[in-house]
Write a protein that holds these residues in place. Structure first.
Motif, PDB file in Angstrom:
ATOM      1  N   ALA A 148      68.953  17.735  52.046  1.00 31.16           N
ATOM      2  CA  ALA A 148      69.862  18.868  52.263  1.00 31.16           C
ATOM      3  C   ALA A 148      69.563  20.004  51.302  1.00 31.16           C
ATOM      4  N   LEU A 149      69.198  19.669  50.068  1.00 30.32           N
ATOM      5  CA  LEU A 149      68.885  20.699  49.083  1.00 30.32           C
ATOM      6  C   LEU A 149      67.557  21.373  49.415  1.00 30.32           C
ATOM      7  N   ARG A 150      66.585  20.607  49.901  1.00 27.69           N
ATOM      8  CA  ARG A 150      65.307  21.205  50.341  1.00 27.69           C
ATOM      9  C   ARG A 150      65.575  22.253  51.429  1.00 27.69           C
ATOM     10  N   LYS A 151      66.407  21.881  52.400  1.00 28.36           N
ATOM     11  CA  LYS A 151      66.685  22.798  53.505  1.00 28.36           C
ATOM     12  C   LYS A 151      67.442  24.032  53.021  1.00 28.36           C
ATOM     13  N   GLU A 152      68.368  23.841  52.074  1.00 25.17           N
ATOM     14  CA  GLU A 152      69.129  24.973  51.557  1.00 25.17           C
ATOM     15  C   GLU A 152      68.221  25.928  50.793  1.00 25.17           C
ATOM     16  N   ARG A 153      67.294  25.383  50.003  1.00 24.55           N
ATOM     17  CA  ARG A 153      66.350  26.243  49.281  1.00 24.55           C
ATOM     18  C   ARG A 153      65.390  26.941  50.252  1.00 24.55           C
ATOM     19  N   ALA A 154      64.981  26.249  51.293  1.00 20.50           N
ATOM     20  CA  ALA A 154      64.126  26.888  52.302  1.00 20.50           C
ATOM     21  C   ALA A 154      64.862  28.054  52.961  1.00 20.50           C
ATOM     22  N   ARG A 155      66.159  27.859  53.230  1.00 22.26           N
ATOM     23  CA  ARG A 155      66.951  28.947  53.814  1.00 22.26           C
ATOM     24  C   ARG A 155      66.984  30.155  52.877  1.00 22.26           C
ATOM     25  N   ARG A 156      67.175  29.932  51.587  1.00 25.11           N
ATOM     26  CA  ARG A 156      67.220  31.040  50.628  1.00 25.11           C
ATOM     27  C   ARG A 156      65.875  31.748  50.540  1.00 25.11           C
ATOM     28  N   LEU A 157      64.799  30.976  50.591  1.00 20.61           N
ATOM     29  CA  LEU A 157      63.467  31.592  50.582  1.00 20.61           C
ATOM     30  C   LEU A 157      63.253  32.439  51.832  1.00 20.61           C
ATOM     31  N   ARG A 158      63.663  31.914  52.982  1.00 23.33           N
ATOM     32  CA  ARG A 158      63.496  32.679  54.223  1.00 23.33           C
ATOM     33  C   ARG A 158      64.314  33.965  54.194  1.00 23.33           C
ATOM     34  N   GLU A 159      65.512  33.906  53.621  1.00 25.04           N
ATOM     35  CA  GLU A 159      66.324  35.122  53.496  1.00 25.04           C
ATOM     36  C   GLU A 159      65.620  36.142  52.609  1.00 25.04           C
ATOM     37  N   VAL A 194      58.424  36.066  45.231  1.00 26.51           N
ATOM     38  CA  VAL A 194      58.422  36.882  46.450  1.00 26.51           C
ATOM     39  C   VAL A 194      58.455  38.357  46.091  1.00 26.51           C
ATOM     40  N   ASP A 195      59.315  38.723  45.142  1.00 33.77           N
ATOM     41  CA  ASP A 195      59.396  40.123  44.718  1.00 33.77           C
ATOM     42  C   ASP A 195      58.245  40.502  43.799  1.00 33.77           C
ATOM     43  N   GLU A 196      57.883  39.602  42.880  1.00 32.86           N
ATOM     44  CA  GLU A 196      56.863  39.957  41.891  1.00 32.86           C
ATOM     45  C   GLU A 196      55.505  40.190  42.545  1.00 32.86           C
ATOM     46  N   CYS A 197      55.193  39.413  43.579  1.00 33.72           N
ATOM     47  CA  CYS A 197      53.927  39.598  44.303  1.00 33.72           C
ATOM     48  C   CYS A 197      54.091  40.487  45.529  1.00 33.72           C
ATOM     49  N   ASP A 198      55.325  40.889  45.817  1.00 31.52           N
ATOM     50  CA  ASP A 198      55.616  41.718  46.980  1.00 31.52           C
ATOM     51  C   ASP A 198      55.085  41.053  48.247  1.00 31.52           C
ATOM     52  N   LEU A 199      55.524  39.813  48.458  1.00 31.10           N
ATOM     53  CA  LEU A 199      55.086  39.031  49.619  1.00 31.10           C
ATOM     54  C   LEU A 199      55.909  39.445  50.831  1.00 31.10           C
ATOM     55  N   ALA A 200      55.243  39.962  51.854  1.00 29.05           N
ATOM     56  CA  ALA A 200      55.959  40.547  52.985  1.00 29.05           C
ATOM     57  C   ALA A 200      56.196  39.570  54.133  1.00 29.05           C
ATOM     58  N   MET A 201      55.347  38.563  54.254  1.00 32.54           N
ATOM     59  CA  MET A 201      55.402  37.681  55.432  1.00 32.54           C
ATOM     60  C   MET A 201      55.293  36.238  54.968  1.00 32.54           C
ATOM     61  N   LEU A 202      56.392  35.525  54.974  1.00 36.03           N
ATOM     62  CA  LEU A 202      56.427  34.178  54.421  1.00 36.03           C
ATOM     63  C   LEU A 202      56.383  33.107  55.509  1.00 36.03           C
ATOM     64  N   HIS A 203      55.647  32.047  55.226  1.00 34.77           N
ATOM     65  CA  HIS A 203      55.744  30.789  55.964  1.00 34.77           C
ATOM     66  C   HIS A 203      56.389  29.804  55.006  1.00 34.77           C
ATOM     67  N   VAL A 204      57.629  29.450  55.251  1.00 32.35           N
ATOM     68  CA  VAL A 204      58.395  28.602  54.346  1.00 32.35           C
ATOM     69  C   VAL A 204      58.552  27.212  54.963  1.00 32.35           C
ATOM     70  N   PHE A 205      58.275  26.195  54.157  1.00 32.62           N
ATOM     71  CA  PHE A 205      58.388  24.818  54.619  1.00 32.62           C
ATOM     72  C   PHE A 205      59.278  24.041  53.662  1.00 32.62           C
TER      73      PHE A 205
END
Length: 420
Positions: free
Chosen positions: A339-350, A309-320
């Protein structure tokens, strides 16, 4: 209650096709019907569609309920078995006006083998009712078989719309006053491989813009960085009507996961693509699709996606969060706990929220050209949401001075009179 209601799930292509169905239903005289246009990307999308079907029957007990879209194409018997459903139409059948005519096929399931289709043409619309932008389908289906994806079985193999038909529709849309056209499809960067001369997407877009100078703004839907051609890079560098916003189908930032997904790019390839585009168009904004918790993904692999996310400077994410689709190879791989999938998705969205704020901060103090969607809301060239200080006509292109950002959107002051 009479009339035709269309409930749409999923992608921009489905939204486009819902408008085709709306036009065909109107011409055919279909009345007192609910059409549910389903999506099969995730189990959640299917759950929501089934919920909508049940709700439609409760609210409109006398209506004809027709179910179509990718989920219906893949599992017609399952949807036909729902007591609320009157008919299931395939993805090809739903685009034929005859499907809604008085002499229509009354079978409960009207779904043909979509893999046999060889063409994608002939179902165009003049514009989207009440919309500030319109989608123009240039391609359909997908030749690739990513291990997580069921969509090729709902859409068939890749089929390109010939340039002449694209030009014809683009002229109609421009003449109707639509300020922005979005080229859409399932895998638009594969465009042209099935056409005489094998024209690339970049070459076709260049010719489209030359042949239809009335197009004011052109935007591309999701693209695959592995398929971008040299002509597309030249357009990015040279064509101001091509908006500085690209949404990328990345899915992961870890090479082993990308291999297990059967993607055709590497992490380094994604980074190099973004760097190359940014050298050509320094103000570009990138969006991306990312999957959290793909089978076998460990914490280190996930960290590689998170850092992308930072390395490519991705500004607008669609996280699944990864959703196992029956019949796909990934569904048979060792699964990450839900539960772990959802937790990782939450971290990506943050991470995505923070990245969007960083991008929005770079636009403060600039002037944006905003396509007005609804009163005081619109979208900039970069597809950033913009809140205006006063209302402007829907579909107008308004110049706005960006003073701040908040809650994931820019805040701007109108300058002068919006262009109709």
């Amino acid at each position: 209650m009479s009339g035709v209601e269309i409930i749409t799930f999923g992608c921009r292509l489905n939204a486009y096709e819902s408008e085709v169905m709306r036009a065909n239903a109107g011409v055919s005289g279909l009345d007192n019907a609910v059409i549910v246009n389903t999506c099969a990307v995730t189990a959640e999308a299917e759950r929501q569609a089934r919920q909508a079907i049940r709700r439609a029957r409760r609210e409109r007990p006398d209506a004809r309920i027709i179910v179509t879209g990718c989920a219906a194409q893949i599992d017609p018997q399952g949807y036909a078995a729902l007591p609320e459903v009157d008919q299931v139409l395939g993805n090809a059948e739903k685009l034929r006006a005859a499907a809604f005519s008085p002499g229509r096929d009354e079978r409960r399931i009207v779904v043909d083998d979509i893999m046999r289709l060889k063409e994608s043409a002939g179902h165009f619309i003049e514009g989207f009712d009440g919309r500030a932008r319109a989608f123009l389908q240039v391609q359909q289906g997908c030749e690739h078989r990513c291990t997580f994806c069921i969509i090729p079985y709902g859409r068939g193999n890749s089929r390109s719309v010939p340039l002449g038909l694209i030009v014809e529709q683009a002229r109609k849309l421009a003449a109707s006053g639509v300020p922005e056209i979005v080229l859409t499809g399932v895998d638009i960067t594969s465009y042209g491989a099935d056409l005489p001369g094998r024209p690339s997407l970049g070459e076709t877009v260049r010719r489209l813009l030359a042949l239809v100078p009335e197009i004011r703004r052109l935007r591309l839907s999701s693209i695959d960085p592995a398929e971008a051609d040299a002509a597309l890079f030249r357009l990015i560098a040279e064509e101001p009507r091509l908006m500085p916003h690209l949404h990328l189908s990345l899915q992961s930032g870890d090479d082993m996961i990308l291999k297990r997904m059967k993607r055709r790019h590497s992490r380094a390839g994604a980074v190099e693509f973004c760097n190359r585009v940014r050298r050509l168009r320094p103000d570009v904004a990138f969006g991306a699709d990312l999957i959290a918790g793909f089978p076998t993904e460990d914490e280190a692999m996930f960290a590689n996606t998170l850092s992308l996310v930072d390395e490519c400077d991705l500004a607008m994410l669609h996280v699944f969060p990864y959703s196992a689709r029956r019949g796909t190879p990934a569904a048979r791989m060792p699964q990450v706990p839900v539960a772990l999938r959802k937790e990782r998705a939450r971290r990506l969205r943050e991470a995505g929220t923070a990245a969007l704020d960083r991008f929005l901060a770079t636009r403060v103090g600039t002037t944006a050209e905003v396509v007005v969607e609804d009163g005081r809301m619109g979208r900039s060239e970069h597809y950033a949401a913009v809140e205006l200080d006063r209302p402007a006509p829907q579909g107008a292109v308004a110049s706005a001075r960006i003073d701040a950002f908040r809650n994931g959107r820019l805040v701007g002051r109108l300058i002068g009179r919006p262009a109709a």
